[in-house]
Scaffold this active site. Structure first.
Site, PDB file in Angstrom:
ATOM      1  N   HIS B 212      21.043  85.598  98.695  1.00 38.17           N
ATOM      2  CA  HIS B 212      21.185  85.681 100.152  1.00 38.17           C
ATOM      3  C   HIS B 212      22.312  86.621 100.554  1.00 38.17           C
ATOM      4  O   HIS B 212      22.336  87.126 101.674  1.00 38.17           O
ATOM      5  CB  HIS B 212      21.384  84.274 100.731  1.00 38.17           C
ATOM      6  CG  HIS B 212      20.104  83.490 100.776  1.00 38.17           C
ATOM      7  ND1 HIS B 212      19.810  82.600 101.770  1.00 38.17           N
ATOM      8  CD2 HIS B 212      19.015  83.510  99.971  1.00 38.17           C
ATOM      9  CE1 HIS B 212      18.600  82.073 101.562  1.00 38.17           C
ATOM     10  NE2 HIS B 212      18.112  82.620 100.464  1.00 38.17           N
ATOM     11  N   SER B 216      16.818  89.838  99.396  1.00 40.14           N
ATOM     12  CA  SER B 216      15.756  89.978  98.399  1.00 40.14           C
ATOM     13  C   SER B 216      15.389  91.436  98.161  1.00 40.14           C
ATOM     14  O   SER B 216      15.431  92.250  99.084  1.00 40.14           O
ATOM     15  CB  SER B 216      14.498  89.246  98.891  1.00 40.14           C
ATOM     16  OG  SER B 216      14.805  87.938  99.281  1.00 40.14           O
ATOM     17  N   LYS B 240       3.905  80.772 103.354  1.00 43.15           N
ATOM     18  CA  LYS B 240       3.361  81.510 102.209  1.00 43.15           C
ATOM     19  C   LYS B 240       3.711  80.799 100.910  1.00 43.15           C
ATOM     20  O   LYS B 240       2.884  80.681  99.993  1.00 43.15           O
ATOM     21  CB  LYS B 240       3.912  82.936 102.202  1.00 43.15           C
ATOM     22  CG  LYS B 240       3.113  83.879 101.322  1.00 43.15           C
ATOM     23  CD  LYS B 240       3.532  85.314 101.518  1.00 43.15           C
ATOM     24  CE  LYS B 240       2.714  86.224 100.618  1.00 43.15           C
ATOM     25  NZ  LYS B 240       3.045  87.650 100.806  1.00 43.15           N
ATOM     26  N   ASP B 241       4.965  80.307 100.823  1.00 42.98           N
ATOM     27  CA  ASP B 241       5.370  79.554  99.634  1.00 42.98           C
ATOM     28  C   ASP B 241       4.582  78.250  99.526  1.00 42.98           C
ATOM     29  O   ASP B 241       4.214  77.828  98.427  1.00 42.98           O
ATOM     30  CB  ASP B 241       6.876  79.249  99.669  1.00 42.98           C
ATOM     31  CG  ASP B 241       7.703  80.442  99.212  1.00 42.98           C
ATOM     32  OD1 ASP B 241       7.113  81.408  98.698  1.00 42.98           O
ATOM     33  OD2 ASP B 241       8.935  80.412  99.382  1.00 42.98           O
TER      34      ASP B 241
END
Lengths: 251, 415
Positions: B212, B216, B240-241
């Site tokens: 963080h 990413s 999405k995860d």
């Protein structure tokens, strides 16, 4: 201690030619069409009971089944009375008597199948040096275990029963090809569902089925739950995918 | 979440310990590159796998007995008599394999998209330390059921330390707590198997902190130019995860319910017998490539060093890879060598599962040599000689190139 392990440790070490580790030739077990195969597979209770019959009639003389309690047999369709009656045929260690001497008593439902020998030394002494293994987990402790047990027991050359000079028997499915156990099955030992004498092939299947159950008694719970879980997950994942598409629509 | 802060007492608490604000900041508002593909799902899946292992592991610990005389039987008791014990134990044993599957995929994603390169070197290091801790945890966990593979695997692996000159044997005896793998060994492995997962949790916090801090990486491997390159983690990546979790759980459930012993070894259903060596001693599948490297060197110490270096050199990867382009998408030569490296690792894994004899010996040695050549020779050279394809100007641009799309940051997309 160290000295006792050293040869093994050396043999294991990759510095040595590892060919010494290679197991003897062994035939691949033949695949049978088991009732518990597949997603919907379940045990055939009648087959398990036939297997139990052969087990208690023959195998139990030399092999333990230490992870099975007599109460567990209710799972394969025995009534409580039947399981109790079977248990009472076995003697197990009881509490010491008033003089502190050991006693025995008939087994009860909460007891496990007693080991046929007092200890490993006795087992070895009575079996030409080979200790008959406990069979509770045999179906999971060998590659392709259920087929392995059935193939080993029904091997044609093995069942001719001609021992070598060392008292061993040829069996193509046993690692190394020579097994100390004399062919245990014979015509007349077990019966089929219709009451006719079972062939050696049929008895081998029944024993393998019974031992598969002793190794994996929760198989039916597992497969039944799996179906529900996977159906649920398919629906959930479908919904998550649609939600993902909708949320990402304007990115 | 933000609306919760309007409540007086919540605001009061958050002012003194900003739990809510931190959660908001790191799990919802965290600006994530807008172009992450499904290869980026494996990090969260690894986190999930860790949680599954810890939860099932704690329940198993309530029923397991760490003693050489009772360990094997206590596991069978869990399988037969503990309510849903078979389920918990199969989740835990298959969960270990699936943890490695998702972590390896996570690592391969990092290798493909150059996630190890500046400014994420420390993030990469922490990831490698997590991998090493996982290996230690998995190895010691496999010893606990005290089956034949448990015992002999522990014997072989702990004996590796005896290769260290002079102090090797004392170290091995110190690890064992005696003169062979025995009850003291089992007890300490159990204690450490319970401890290490929480060390991993701590390392995961550091991993996320480093992530963080530098943000990413992304499939294009280019730096972010401004807010138009990002979307908030929630709801975009949470959903999405979550979808990824669904797919993961389906595959996991298929193994768990229909082939729970597929990835295990039958010998581990035989109680440990110190006097009887199994015909083949093979580690769990996730160690096989390293096991092949270990055996490829015809010298014990050399083999141990090679195995250590196979992961050790990965710490230097940010500098061994001399290319300044991160993503393999723009590296036409690297892409092929990446594929070759994957094949090489597959070969190593297969060789590791075979007895070290006949042709497997030279195949294993060749594959081991190539593994090191890839990282130590090819990667630096490719970086120098390769002509990368031109990089896009920004993350937002190629994403929006298809036409004007309403959404975050579209207005910023002009030059």
């Amino acid at each position: 201690m160290m000295k006792r392990f050293m040869p093994a440790i050396l043999a294991l070490s990759f510095a040595l030619p590892a060919s010494a580790l290679a197991a003897g030739d062994q035939a691949h077990p033949e695949s049978r069409n088991w009732s518990w195969n597949g997603i919907f597979g379940t045990y055939d209770r009648a087959q398990l009971q036939r297997g139990l019959e052969i087990f208690t009639g023959q195998c139990i003389n030399c092999h333990g089944l230490k992870f099975i309690h007599f109460r567990d047999l209710i799972q394969i369709g025995l009534s409580e009375d039947q399981a109790e009656a079977l248990a009472e045929q076995f003697e197990v260690a009881g509490d010491p008597d008033e003089w502190g001497d050991p006693t025995t008593r008939p087994a009860k439902l909460f007891d496990r199948f007693p080991d046929p020998y007092r200890n490993e030394e006795e087992a070895r002494a009575l079996n030409n040096g080979a200790v008959p293994p406990d069979l509770s987990l045999m179906a999971k402790a060998r590659p392709d275990g259920s087929n392995y047990i059935a193939s080993l027991l029904s091997d044609a050359e093995y069942n001719e029963g001609n021992p070598t000079d060392d008292g061993l028997y040829h069996n193509a499915y046993f690692p190394g090809g020579l097994i100390a156990m004399a062919p245990p099955l014979y015509e007349g030992l077990g019966v089929n569902a219709d009451g006719s004498d079972a062939s050696i092939d049929e008895m081998s299947d029944d024993i393998a089925a019974f031992l598969t159950w002793t190794a994996e008694p929760r198989l039916e719970d597992r497969k039944g739950m799996g179906l529900k879980v996977i159906l649920f997950l398919l629906v959930l994942t479908g919904l998550l995918y649609v939600s993902k598409r909708k949320i990402w629509a304007n990115v | 979440m933000e609306s919760l802060l309007n409540i007086g007492i919540v605001r009061w608490f958050d002012n003194r310990l900003p739990l809510l604000s931190y959660t908001q900041h790191h799990m919802m508002d965290y600006p994530a590159p807008r172009n992450l593909n499904y290869a980026w799902n494996f990090g969260s899946l690894a986190g999930l796998a860790l949680v599954i292992q810890i939860v099932t592991g704690i329940v198993l610990a309530m029923h397991y007995t760490p003693h050489t005389e009772m360990a094997f039987d206590s596991v069978e008791r869990i399988m037969r008599d503990v309510n849903y014990g078979w389920l918990i134990r199969y989740i835990h044993s298959n969960g270990a394999s699936f943890f490695f599957i998702v972590v390896y995929l996570h690592v391969f994603r990092g290798l493909y998209y150059g996630s190890y390169k500046a400014p994420r070197e420390v993030l990469w290091w922490i990831g490698l330390v997590i991998l090493l801790c996982m290996m230690g945890t998995a190895f010691m966990g496999y010893v606990l059921p005290w089956g034949q593979m448990s015992f002999w695997g522990a014997t072989v692996i702990t004996n590796l330390f005896s290769a260290i000159p002079l102090i090797g044997t004392p170290i091995v005896e110190w690890l064992w707590g005696g003169f062979s793998v025995d009850n003291p060994t089992l007890n300490r492995f159990y204690a450490l198997h319970y401890l290490l997962p929480f060390v991993i949790v701590g390392l995961v916090v550091l991993h996320l902190w480093a992530l963080h801090h530098k943000k990413s990486n992304n499939p294009l491997g280019i730096d972010y130019k401004g807010p138009q390159d990002f979307i908030p983690f929630h709801p975009y990546y949470t959903i999405k995860d979550a979808f990824g979790v669904g797919v993961f759980l389906i595959v996991f459930a298929a193994f768990l319910f229909y082939a729970p012993n597929y990835m295990g070894h039958p010998d581990n259903y035989i109680p440990a017998d110190p006097l009887k060596t199994p015909a083949h001693i093979v580690p769990e599948w996730y160690f096989l490539p390293f096991y092949a490297i270990l055996r490829a060197i015809p010298d014990k110490l050399g083999g141990v060093i090679a195995m250590g270096l196979s992961i050790g050199i990965l710490f230097l990867l940010p500098w061994l890879d001399t290319s300044r382009v991160r993503s393999a998408t723009f590296r036409p030569v690297f892409k092929w060598f990446y594929l070759l490296m994957l094949i090489d690792m597959g070969i190593l894994g297969y060789v590791g599962s075979q007895p070290a004899e006949g042709d497997w010996i030279w195949i294993g040695q060749l594959a081991t040599a190539y593994y090191f050549i890839h990282f130590l020779v090819l990667l630096p050279l490719i970086g120098w000689f390769e002509r990368p394809r031109p990089l896009p100007d920004s993350i937002a641009k190629p994403v929006l190139a298809a036409g004007p799309v309403p959404g975050v940051g579209a207005a910023h997309d002009k030059a």
